[in-house]
Design an enzyme around this catalytic site. Structure first.
Site, PDB file in Angstrom:
ATOM      1  N   ARG A 153     -12.805  -4.041  -7.366  1.00  0.00           N
ATOM      2  CA  ARG A 153     -12.531  -4.746  -6.103  1.00  0.00           C
ATOM      3  C   ARG A 153     -13.817  -4.893  -5.298  1.00  0.00           C
ATOM      4  O   ARG A 153     -14.561  -3.935  -5.114  1.00  0.00           O
ATOM      5  CB  ARG A 153     -11.487  -3.954  -5.314  1.00  0.00           C
ATOM      6  CG  ARG A 153     -11.022  -4.648  -4.049  1.00  0.00           C
ATOM      7  CD  ARG A 153      -9.942  -3.851  -3.357  1.00  0.00           C
ATOM      8  NE  ARG A 153     -10.504  -2.704  -2.632  1.00  0.00           N
ATOM      9  CZ  ARG A 153      -9.853  -2.014  -1.698  1.00  0.00           C
ATOM     10  NH1 ARG A 153      -8.603  -2.329  -1.390  1.00  0.00           N
ATOM     11  NH2 ARG A 153     -10.411  -0.991  -1.092  1.00  0.00           N
ATOM     12  N   PHE A 169       0.846  -1.195   0.000  1.00  0.00           N
ATOM     13  CA  PHE A 169       0.000   0.000   0.000  1.00  0.00           C
ATOM     14  C   PHE A 169       0.887   1.252   0.000  1.00  0.00           C
ATOM     15  O   PHE A 169       1.855   1.327   0.765  1.00  0.00           O
ATOM     16  CB  PHE A 169      -0.930  -0.010   1.216  1.00  0.00           C
ATOM     17  CG  PHE A 169      -1.990   1.039   1.133  1.00  0.00           C
ATOM     18  CD1 PHE A 169      -3.066   0.887   0.270  1.00  0.00           C
ATOM     19  CD2 PHE A 169      -1.904   2.197   1.880  1.00  0.00           C
ATOM     20  CE1 PHE A 169      -4.042   1.875   0.157  1.00  0.00           C
ATOM     21  CE2 PHE A 169      -2.876   3.187   1.775  1.00  0.00           C
ATOM     22  CZ  PHE A 169      -3.950   3.025   0.913  1.00  0.00           C
ATOM     23  N   ASP A 221       1.502  -5.117   8.163  1.00  0.00           N
ATOM     24  CA  ASP A 221       0.324  -4.253   8.073  1.00  0.00           C
ATOM     25  C   ASP A 221      -0.890  -5.174   7.920  1.00  0.00           C
ATOM     26  O   ASP A 221      -0.999  -5.914   6.930  1.00  0.00           O
ATOM     27  CB  ASP A 221       0.476  -3.312   6.865  1.00  0.00           C
ATOM     28  CG  ASP A 221      -0.690  -2.321   6.736  1.00  0.00           C
ATOM     29  OD1 ASP A 221      -1.792  -2.624   7.248  1.00  0.00           O
ATOM     30  OD2 ASP A 221      -0.495  -1.264   6.099  1.00  0.00           O
ATOM     31  N   TYR A 244     -11.060   1.254  10.643  1.00  0.00           N
ATOM     32  CA  TYR A 244     -12.285   1.607   9.905  1.00  0.00           C
ATOM     33  C   TYR A 244     -12.694   0.597   8.852  1.00  0.00           C
ATOM     34  O   TYR A 244     -13.685   0.792   8.167  1.00  0.00           O
ATOM     35  CB  TYR A 244     -12.164   3.001   9.274  1.00  0.00           C
ATOM     36  CG  TYR A 244     -10.903   3.265   8.468  1.00  0.00           C
ATOM     37  CD1 TYR A 244     -10.754   2.746   7.197  1.00  0.00           C
ATOM     38  CD2 TYR A 244      -9.871   4.032   9.000  1.00  0.00           C
ATOM     39  CE1 TYR A 244      -9.598   2.986   6.464  1.00  0.00           C
ATOM     40  CE2 TYR A 244      -8.713   4.277   8.284  1.00  0.00           C
ATOM     41  CZ  TYR A 244      -8.587   3.754   7.008  1.00  0.00           C
ATOM     42  OH  TYR A 244      -7.446   3.983   6.302  1.00  0.00           O
ATOM     43  N   LYS A 245     -11.925  -0.486   8.702  1.00  0.00           N
ATOM     44  CA  LYS A 245     -12.289  -1.486   7.684  1.00  0.00           C
ATOM     45  C   LYS A 245     -13.117  -2.585   8.347  1.00  0.00           C
ATOM     46  O   LYS A 245     -14.270  -2.373   8.712  1.00  0.00           O
ATOM     47  CB  LYS A 245     -11.028  -2.010   7.008  1.00  0.00           C
ATOM     48  CG  LYS A 245     -10.210  -0.923   6.304  1.00  0.00           C
ATOM     49  CD  LYS A 245      -8.998  -1.536   5.644  1.00  0.00           C
ATOM     50  CE  LYS A 245      -8.028  -0.513   5.112  1.00  0.00           C
ATOM     51  NZ  LYS A 245      -8.540   0.265   3.979  1.00  0.00           N
TER      52      LYS A 245
HETATM   53  C1  LIG Z   1      -2.749  -1.740   3.641  1.00  0.00           C
HETATM   54  C2  LIG Z   1      -3.128  -0.388   4.102  1.00  0.00           C
HETATM   55  N1  LIG Z   1      -2.341   0.281   4.976  1.00  0.00           N
HETATM   56  C3  LIG Z   1      -2.670   1.517   5.411  1.00  0.00           C
HETATM   57  C4  LIG Z   1      -3.804   2.153   4.964  1.00  0.00           C
HETATM   58  C5  LIG Z   1      -4.142   3.573   5.346  1.00  0.00           C
HETATM   59  O1  LIG Z   1      -3.869   3.880   6.618  1.00  0.00           O
HETATM   60  P1  LIG Z   1      -4.297   5.265   7.306  1.00  0.00           P
HETATM   61  O2  LIG Z   1      -5.110   6.054   6.345  1.00  0.00           O
HETATM   62  O3  LIG Z   1      -5.048   4.847   8.532  1.00  0.00           O
HETATM   63  O4  LIG Z   1      -3.020   5.923   7.656  1.00  0.00           O
HETATM   64  C6  LIG Z   1      -4.652   1.499   4.083  1.00  0.00           C
HETATM   65  C7  LIG Z   1      -5.886   2.178   3.612  1.00  0.00           C
HETATM   66  O5  LIG Z   1      -6.649   1.711   2.835  1.00  0.00           O
HETATM   67  C8  LIG Z   1      -4.304   0.206   3.627  1.00  0.00           C
HETATM   68  O6  LIG Z   1      -5.075  -0.423   2.740  1.00  0.00           O
END
Ligand SMILES: Cc1ncc(COP(=O)(O)O)c(C=O)c1O
Length: 409
Positions: free
Chosen positions: A368, A124, A194, A219-220
């Site tokens: 997706r 990501f 992660d 939030y997911k």
């Molecule tokens: C794998 C992954 N890591 C981190 C994040 C984003 O993290 P944050 O916006 O809480 O910093 C996302 C958001 O979709 C994600 O998919």
């Protein structure tokens, strides 16, 4: 398979009652809980009570009387139960990005003689950006990217940290957490995971895998609400070994002594930085409590069955339109989402959203769909595929309204 078969599977579903725990709008099939989980039914009343009683009546007294000050630890310990971690190893704070900065800084500092942070280019973007920023700031380390399949082979004596997303946000394929962690440890490296696309969707075993550090989203699949606090995990053996660089006052050993110098709090408490967002933590706690009510093995089994059904129906009922499966077919090699690639993926997803089937598009060409088993039914899978079939067969996605990209895709 028929629609009636799907209804019969729903009637026999041991998680069938879980759907009532969520507020879901009429006419919507929500296949985006992997981006933003829906609203748990208990969140509104709980927030109303926190606002009226704890904030309105209790005022500043609530930091003690309502346990506000302990909220990052209390919610963290609940999340720990979802990810196979022991009490006292997780805190719910900040965003995933900020938490990654903290734990990656710790992992790098614990491997001073080595120079690489190893990841893969499909990770990501925030993970890669944070690693770039940290290595620029700290010096002595560089970010090295190798293809997803080559990560394990690329771990060597110069690898300080292997930094990976457990389930890929785009393709949904997953790393074997135990095997990768073992390979890293055998080479003397540490691992940062992660868990954004796995926490709450499947059983995880951070302690059993001997993981070093982890971060994840609230939030997911934890249904904590938009911008919910994230979480981080630090293995007990590393907690006292390093004090992370965002050394804010609430990670201090005695914040209310107001000492001029920083002394880290014992344990994972030193990873708290500033004042926690109490309303957001209250919402997250409801989401986590909801997830804790259900057996994660049943959640995983249903998620695999939902995705299998979706893939089967898309491939049989939507054949001939150029959709290519971009997620592993074997259930154990993927997370709780499925992707199809198509060069016109963006307008196709928009046309589906217009029909009430909410998935999302990920550049450059990915449609997706996330399957959160607490509220997605087998009949939803059938109806979603019928909507997709109609969008493709009618060419409705070619409409002008679906062509313009919004700021958030
Ligand atoms: C794998 C992954 N890591 C981190 C994040 C984003 O993290 P944050 O916006 O809480 O910093 C996302 C958001 O979709 C994600 O998919």
């Amino acid at each position: 398979v028929t629609r009636e078969d799907c209804l019969a599977r729903d009637a026999a579903d041991p998680l069938g009652a879980a759907r009532r725990r969520f507020v879901l709008p009429e006419g919507v099939i929500y296949l985006d809980g992997n981006s933003l989980g829906p609203l748990p039914a208990a969140t509104g009343p709980r927030l109303a009570a926190v606002i009226a009683e704890e904030w309105g009546e209790g005022l500043i007294r609530s930091w003690n009387a309502a346990g506000w000050i302990d909220a990052p630890h209390r919610v963290g310990d609940k999340i720990a139960r979802l990810i196979g971690a022991r009490p006292g190893t997780v805190v719910a704070v900040d965003s995933t990005s900020v938490n990654l900065f903290k734990v990656l800084a710790a992992a790098c500092a614990l491997r001073p003689g080595r120079s690489t942070v190893l990841s893969e280019p499909g990770n990501f973007p925030t993970d890669l950006y944070i690693a770039e920023g940290l290595t620029r700031l700290a010096g002595g380390k560089r970010l090295k990217l190798v293809d997803w399949d080559e990560v394990v082979a690329a771990i060597d004596a110069d690898t300080a940290v292997v930094m990976l997303t457990h389930v890929d946000y785009r393709s949904g394929r997953g790393f074997d957490m135990g095997a990768v962690t073992r390979a890293a440890h055998d080479a003397g490296a540490l691992v940062v995971w992660d868990l954004a696309h796995s926490a709450g969707a499947m059983r995880l075993d951070l302690a059993g895998c001997d993981a070093d550090f982890a971060v994840g989203c609230g939030y997911k699949y934890l249904n904590g609400g938009p911008g919910a606090p994230a979480f981080l995990y630090v293995a007990p053996r590393w907690q006292e070994a390093f004090s992370q660089p965002l050394s804010g006052w609430l990670g201090h050993a005695a914040p209310f002594a107001f000492e001029p110098g920083y002394r880290p709090a014992p344990g994972v408490g030193r990873y708290v930085c500033g004042t926690p967002p109490i309303l957001s933590l209250a919402a997250l706690e409801v989401g986590v409590d909801t997830a804790l009510t259900f057996d994660l093995a049943a959640v995983r089994a249903k998620s695999q069955a939902l995705v299998d059904l979706f893939v089967d129906l898309v491939e049989t009922r939507c054949a001939g339109h150029g959709l290519r499966l971009a997620t592993p077919r074997q259930a154990e090699r993927r997370g709780s989402q499925v992707c199809f690639a198509h060069p016109d993926g963006y307008p196709m997803v928009q046309a589906l959203v217009a029909r009430g089937v909410i998935g999302d598009f990920r550049a450059p060409d990915i449609l997706r769909f996330g399957f959160a088993p607490l509220y997605v039914r087998f009949v939803d899978v059938w109806d979603a595929v019928e909507a997709l079939r109609d969008v493709l067969a009618s060419g409705a996605w070619r409409g002008e309204a679906f062509a313009t990209r919004a700021a958030v895709t």
